[in-house]
Structure formats: C-alpha cells, structure tokens
Motif scaffolding. Structure first.
Motif, mmCIF file in Angstrom:
data_model
loop_
_atom_site.group_PDB
_atom_site.id
_atom_site.type_symbol
_atom_site.label_atom_id
_atom_site.label_comp_id
_atom_site.label_asym_id
_atom_site.label_seq_id
_atom_site.Cartn_x
_atom_site.Cartn_y
_atom_site.Cartn_z
ATOM 1 N N ARG A 29 0.841 -1.200 0.000
ATOM 2 C CA ARG A 29 0.000 0.000 0.000
ATOM 3 C C ARG A 29 0.876 1.250 0.000
ATOM 4 O O ARG A 29 0.599 2.215 -0.703
ATOM 5 C CB ARG A 29 -0.945 0.003 1.194
ATOM 6 C CG ARG A 29 -2.044 -1.022 1.094
ATOM 7 C CD ARG A 29 -2.989 -0.968 2.300
ATOM 8 N NE ARG A 29 -3.910 -2.076 2.299
ATOM 9 C CZ ARG A 29 -5.030 -2.143 1.587
ATOM 10 N NH1 ARG A 29 -5.354 -1.148 0.790
ATOM 11 N NH2 ARG A 29 -5.819 -3.196 1.649
ATOM 12 N N ARG A 30 1.956 1.225 0.785
ATOM 13 C CA ARG A 30 2.876 2.360 0.834
ATOM 14 C C ARG A 30 3.587 2.535 -0.499
ATOM 15 O O ARG A 30 3.732 3.651 -1.003
ATOM 16 C CB ARG A 30 3.898 2.188 1.961
ATOM 17 C CG ARG A 30 4.768 3.426 2.175
ATOM 18 C CD ARG A 30 5.883 3.200 3.178
ATOM 19 N NE ARG A 30 6.899 2.309 2.598
ATOM 20 C CZ ARG A 30 7.116 1.056 2.974
ATOM 21 N NH1 ARG A 30 6.424 0.494 3.925
ATOM 22 N NH2 ARG A 30 8.046 0.322 2.383
ATOM 23 N N ILE A 31 4.005 1.456 -1.103
ATOM 24 C CA ILE A 31 4.695 1.507 -2.391
ATOM 25 C C ILE A 31 3.783 2.125 -3.452
ATOM 26 O O ILE A 31 4.209 3.001 -4.218
ATOM 27 C CB ILE A 31 5.168 0.093 -2.810
ATOM 28 C CG1 ILE A 31 6.313 -0.343 -1.904
ATOM 29 C CG2 ILE A 31 5.563 0.046 -4.282
ATOM 30 C CD1 ILE A 31 6.622 -1.838 -1.967
ATOM 31 N N LEU A 32 2.526 1.709 -3.491
ATOM 32 C CA LEU A 32 1.583 2.269 -4.469
ATOM 33 C C LEU A 32 1.310 3.742 -4.179
ATOM 34 O O LEU A 32 1.256 4.561 -5.105
ATOM 35 C CB LEU A 32 0.283 1.469 -4.476
ATOM 36 C CG LEU A 32 0.386 0.045 -5.032
ATOM 37 C CD1 LEU A 32 -0.926 -0.701 -4.819
ATOM 38 C CD2 LEU A 32 0.777 0.052 -6.496
ATOM 39 N N SER A 33 1.173 4.083 -2.916
ATOM 40 C CA SER A 33 0.947 5.478 -2.538
ATOM 41 C C SER A 33 2.151 6.343 -2.909
ATOM 42 O O SER A 33 1.996 7.456 -3.433
ATOM 43 C CB SER A 33 0.674 5.565 -1.036
ATOM 44 O OG SER A 33 0.482 6.882 -0.636
ATOM 45 N N ASP A 34 3.349 5.833 -2.643
ATOM 46 C CA ASP A 34 4.574 6.563 -2.994
ATOM 47 C C ASP A 34 4.686 6.758 -4.504
ATOM 48 O O ASP A 34 5.160 7.796 -4.973
ATOM 49 C CB ASP A 34 5.816 5.831 -2.474
ATOM 50 C CG ASP A 34 5.943 5.866 -0.962
ATOM 51 O OD1 ASP A 34 5.207 6.629 -0.297
ATOM 52 O OD2 ASP A 34 6.789 5.103 -0.439
ATOM 53 N N LEU A 35 4.248 5.772 -5.247
ATOM 54 C CA LEU A 35 4.281 5.861 -6.713
ATOM 55 C C LEU A 35 3.427 7.030 -7.193
ATOM 56 O O LEU A 35 3.857 7.837 -8.022
ATOM 57 C CB LEU A 35 3.791 4.544 -7.316
ATOM 58 C CG LEU A 35 3.756 4.433 -8.822
ATOM 59 C CD1 LEU A 35 5.164 4.475 -9.398
ATOM 60 C CD2 LEU A 35 3.067 3.156 -9.241
ATOM 61 N N VAL A 36 2.240 7.147 -6.643
ATOM 62 C CA VAL A 36 1.347 8.255 -7.019
ATOM 63 C C VAL A 36 1.945 9.586 -6.572
ATOM 64 O O VAL A 36 1.963 10.559 -7.331
ATOM 65 C CB VAL A 36 -0.059 8.061 -6.410
ATOM 66 C CG1 VAL A 36 -0.926 9.287 -6.630
ATOM 67 C CG2 VAL A 36 -0.723 6.827 -7.012
ATOM 68 N N ALA A 37 2.471 9.629 -5.352
ATOM 69 C CA ALA A 37 3.039 10.874 -4.831
ATOM 70 C C ALA A 37 4.229 11.351 -5.664
ATOM 71 O O ALA A 37 4.489 12.557 -5.746
ATOM 72 C CB ALA A 37 3.460 10.684 -3.378
ATOM 73 N N LEU A 89 4.578 11.077 -8.953
ATOM 74 C CA LEU A 89 4.253 11.431 -10.337
ATOM 75 C C LEU A 89 4.552 12.907 -10.584
ATOM 76 O O LEU A 89 4.111 13.764 -9.814
ATOM 77 C CB LEU A 89 2.773 11.166 -10.632
ATOM 78 C CG LEU A 89 2.341 9.706 -10.692
ATOM 79 C CD1 LEU A 89 0.814 9.621 -10.796
ATOM 80 C CD2 LEU A 89 2.999 8.994 -11.857
ATOM 81 N N PRO A 90 5.273 13.207 -11.630
ATOM 82 C CA PRO A 90 5.547 14.613 -11.935
ATOM 83 C C PRO A 90 4.311 15.295 -12.510
ATOM 84 O O PRO A 90 3.488 14.657 -13.177
ATOM 85 C CB PRO A 90 6.659 14.548 -12.991
ATOM 86 C CG PRO A 90 6.468 13.226 -13.641
ATOM 87 C CD PRO A 90 5.921 12.300 -12.584
ATOM 88 N N SER A 91 4.172 16.554 -12.241
ATOM 89 C CA SER A 91 3.045 17.312 -12.787
ATOM 90 C C SER A 91 3.305 17.621 -14.258
ATOM 91 O O SER A 91 4.393 18.075 -14.608
ATOM 92 C CB SER A 91 2.871 18.620 -12.011
ATOM 93 O OG SER A 91 1.932 19.442 -12.667
ATOM 94 N N PRO A 92 2.322 17.411 -15.113
ATOM 95 C CA PRO A 92 2.518 17.746 -16.521
ATOM 96 C C PRO A 92 2.525 19.262 -16.739
ATOM 97 O O PRO A 92 2.854 19.718 -17.826
ATOM 98 C CB PRO A 92 1.323 17.104 -17.220
ATOM 99 C CG PRO A 92 0.296 16.962 -16.163
ATOM 100 C CD PRO A 92 1.041 16.771 -14.866
ATOM 101 N N LYS A 93 2.198 20.031 -15.729
ATOM 102 C CA LYS A 93 2.193 21.495 -15.836
ATOM 103 C C LYS A 93 3.520 22.110 -15.456
ATOM 104 O O LYS A 93 3.734 23.281 -15.703
ATOM 105 C CB LYS A 93 1.101 22.085 -14.935
ATOM 106 C CG LYS A 93 -0.289 21.796 -15.426
ATOM 107 C CD LYS A 93 -1.293 22.520 -14.569
ATOM 108 C CE LYS A 93 -2.679 22.392 -15.155
ATOM 109 N NZ LYS A 93 -3.636 23.220 -14.409
ATOM 110 N N ARG A 94 4.414 21.332 -14.851
ATOM 111 C CA ARG A 94 5.701 21.879 -14.425
ATOM 112 C C ARG A 94 6.769 21.584 -15.469
ATOM 113 O O ARG A 94 6.855 20.460 -15.976
ATOM 114 C CB ARG A 94 6.112 21.273 -13.079
ATOM 115 C CG ARG A 94 5.197 21.734 -11.965
ATOM 116 C CD ARG A 94 5.780 21.543 -10.594
ATOM 117 N NE ARG A 94 6.724 20.475 -10.474
ATOM 118 C CZ ARG A 94 6.620 19.470 -9.612
ATOM 119 N NH1 ARG A 94 5.587 19.407 -8.806
ATOM 120 N NH2 ARG A 94 7.543 18.538 -9.537
#
Length: 72
Positions: free
Chosen positions: A54-62, A64-69
């Motif tokens: 669960r932590r690994i999946l959460s870290d993966l989402v966290a 993710l680079p913003s496509p706006k930056r």
C-alpha cells in the motif's frame, strides 16, 4: 477500491462539467482501479507485505511529476 469521485474538481475549485472530459476521467479511473487491484493482489499473493505494498503504491502516485511543471 474507492468509488469514482462524485465530482472532479477543476483547478479553480469548480467541478469539471464537460461530458467528454468526464467520460475520459471515468474510463481512466476504471482502468487504473483494475491495474492497481491486479498489481496489489499479485504482490500480496507473491508474499509482499500488504502494508508495504500500500505504501509503495501510494509513494508511486506521490512521485508522479506534474505535466504542468517544466522540470518534468
């Protein structure tokens, strides 16, 4: 997994209302839900600790680079 949000908040706080955008968001949510469920179940069945996965999946989402930056 979690249900699709009742509303998709836009950058200005108001809900996204375009039907085509809502359709794409719903499809993406359904696809992502299935992929994450499959990856999670596979990991648990292969012996990965549930809390760690669960932590690994959460870290993966966290991470993710913003496509706006521009620093993508």
């Amino acid at each position: 997994m979690s249900a699709q949000p009742e509303a998709w908040p836009g950058a200005d706080g108001s809900p996204v209302s375009c039907r085509e955008k809502l359709k794409v968001l719903a499809e993406n949510h359904a696809e992502l839900t299935q992929v994450m469920r499959d990856a999670f179940e596979d990991a648990i069945l292969m012996g990965v600790d549930e809390t760690a996965m669960r932590r690994i999946l959460s870290d993966l989402v966290a991470a993710l680079p913003s496509p706006k930056r521009p620093d993508r």
